[in-house]
Design an enzyme around this catalytic site. Structure first.
Site, PDB file in Angstrom:
ATOM      1  N   ASP A   1     -92.769  34.500  25.458  1.00  0.00           N
ATOM      2  CA  ASP A   1     -94.040  35.219  25.597  1.00  0.00           C
ATOM      3  C   ASP A   1     -94.559  35.630  24.222  1.00  0.00           C
ATOM      4  O   ASP A   1     -95.752  35.521  23.935  1.00  0.00           O
ATOM      5  CB  ASP A   1     -93.876  36.465  26.474  1.00  0.00           C
ATOM      6  CG  ASP A   1     -93.519  36.149  27.916  1.00  0.00           C
ATOM      7  OD1 ASP A   1     -93.800  35.024  28.373  1.00  0.00           O
ATOM      8  OD2 ASP A   1     -92.960  37.036  28.590  1.00  0.00           O
TER       9      ASP A   1
ATOM     10  N   THR B   1     -88.744  27.406  30.914  1.00  0.00           N
ATOM     11  CA  THR B   1     -88.464  27.010  32.290  1.00  0.00           C
ATOM     12  C   THR B   1     -89.725  26.541  33.000  1.00  0.00           C
ATOM     13  O   THR B   1     -89.716  25.512  33.692  1.00  0.00           O
ATOM     14  CB  THR B   1     -87.822  28.174  33.069  1.00  0.00           C
ATOM     15  OG1 THR B   1     -86.695  28.653  32.333  1.00  0.00           O
ATOM     16  CG2 THR B   1     -87.371  27.740  34.443  1.00  0.00           C
ATOM     17  N   THR B   2     -90.810  27.264  32.815  1.00  0.00           N
ATOM     18  CA  THR B   2     -92.074  26.867  33.442  1.00  0.00           C
ATOM     19  C   THR B   2     -92.478  25.474  32.977  1.00  0.00           C
ATOM     20  O   THR B   2     -92.842  24.614  33.790  1.00  0.00           O
ATOM     21  CB  THR B   2     -93.184  27.894  33.126  1.00  0.00           C
ATOM     22  OG1 THR B   2     -92.791  29.180  33.618  1.00  0.00           O
ATOM     23  CG2 THR B   2     -94.505  27.487  33.757  1.00  0.00           C
TER      24      THR B   2
ATOM     25  N   HIS C   1     -88.467  42.296  30.600  1.00  0.00           N
ATOM     26  CA  HIS C   1     -89.268  42.059  29.394  1.00  0.00           C
ATOM     27  C   HIS C   1     -90.736  42.416  29.625  1.00  0.00           C
ATOM     28  O   HIS C   1     -91.638  41.825  29.043  1.00  0.00           O
ATOM     29  CB  HIS C   1     -89.110  40.608  28.925  1.00  0.00           C
ATOM     30  CG  HIS C   1     -89.669  39.586  29.868  1.00  0.00           C
ATOM     31  ND1 HIS C   1     -89.172  39.371  31.124  1.00  0.00           N
ATOM     32  CD2 HIS C   1     -90.702  38.728  29.730  1.00  0.00           C
ATOM     33  CE1 HIS C   1     -89.864  38.424  31.722  1.00  0.00           C
ATOM     34  NE2 HIS C   1     -90.812  38.016  30.893  1.00  0.00           N
TER      35      HIS C   1
END
Length: 125
Positions: free
Chosen positions: A65, A40-41, A92
């Protein structure tokens, strides 16, 4: 020919707008790096900065991540800019801790907020 430095860009939901603003402000500097970002980033940055080339991995909570953590461990990500939201609970959270731990273990430059990222990008430019 020298290889380009690879930088990872990640932001928690409440910090995504700040990451996009950071990327827009430093688009020319970021264009000199190979960039990897969580899903998304990365999409939001590409929408705002279409000139950048960004490899997108999965969204953070879906394993992104951890994917970037593996890249740090393999030596293929040399810089981490991760805008963390310290005020929001994260399902998370263990992934976030593991990622920042790897950044420390492998002693890579790591910015966890905008102020540090501003200093880091200027030092790398």
């Amino acid at each position: 020919m020298t290889e380009r430095l690879r930088i990872a860009l990640i932001a928690h939901d409440q910090k995504k707008d700040d990451m996009v603003a950071f990327a827009k402000a430093h688009e020319q500097a970021l264009a000199r790096f190979d960039i990897v970002a969580t899903g998304t980033t990365g999409s939001l940055i590409l929408d705002a900065c279409p000139s950048l080339s960004i490899q997108r991995v999965k969204s953070g909570p879906l394993g992104g991540d951890q994917q970037i953590g593996a890249m740090i461990a393999e030596g293929t990500v040399e810089v981490l800019i991760f805008f963390i939201d310290p005020l929001s609970p994260l399902p998370h959270d263990v992934d976030v801790k593991a990622l920042t731990r790897l950044g420390s273990v492998y002693d890579i430059p790591m910015a966890l907020n905008r102020a540090t990222a501003e200093k880091l990008i200027k030092a790398l430019d």
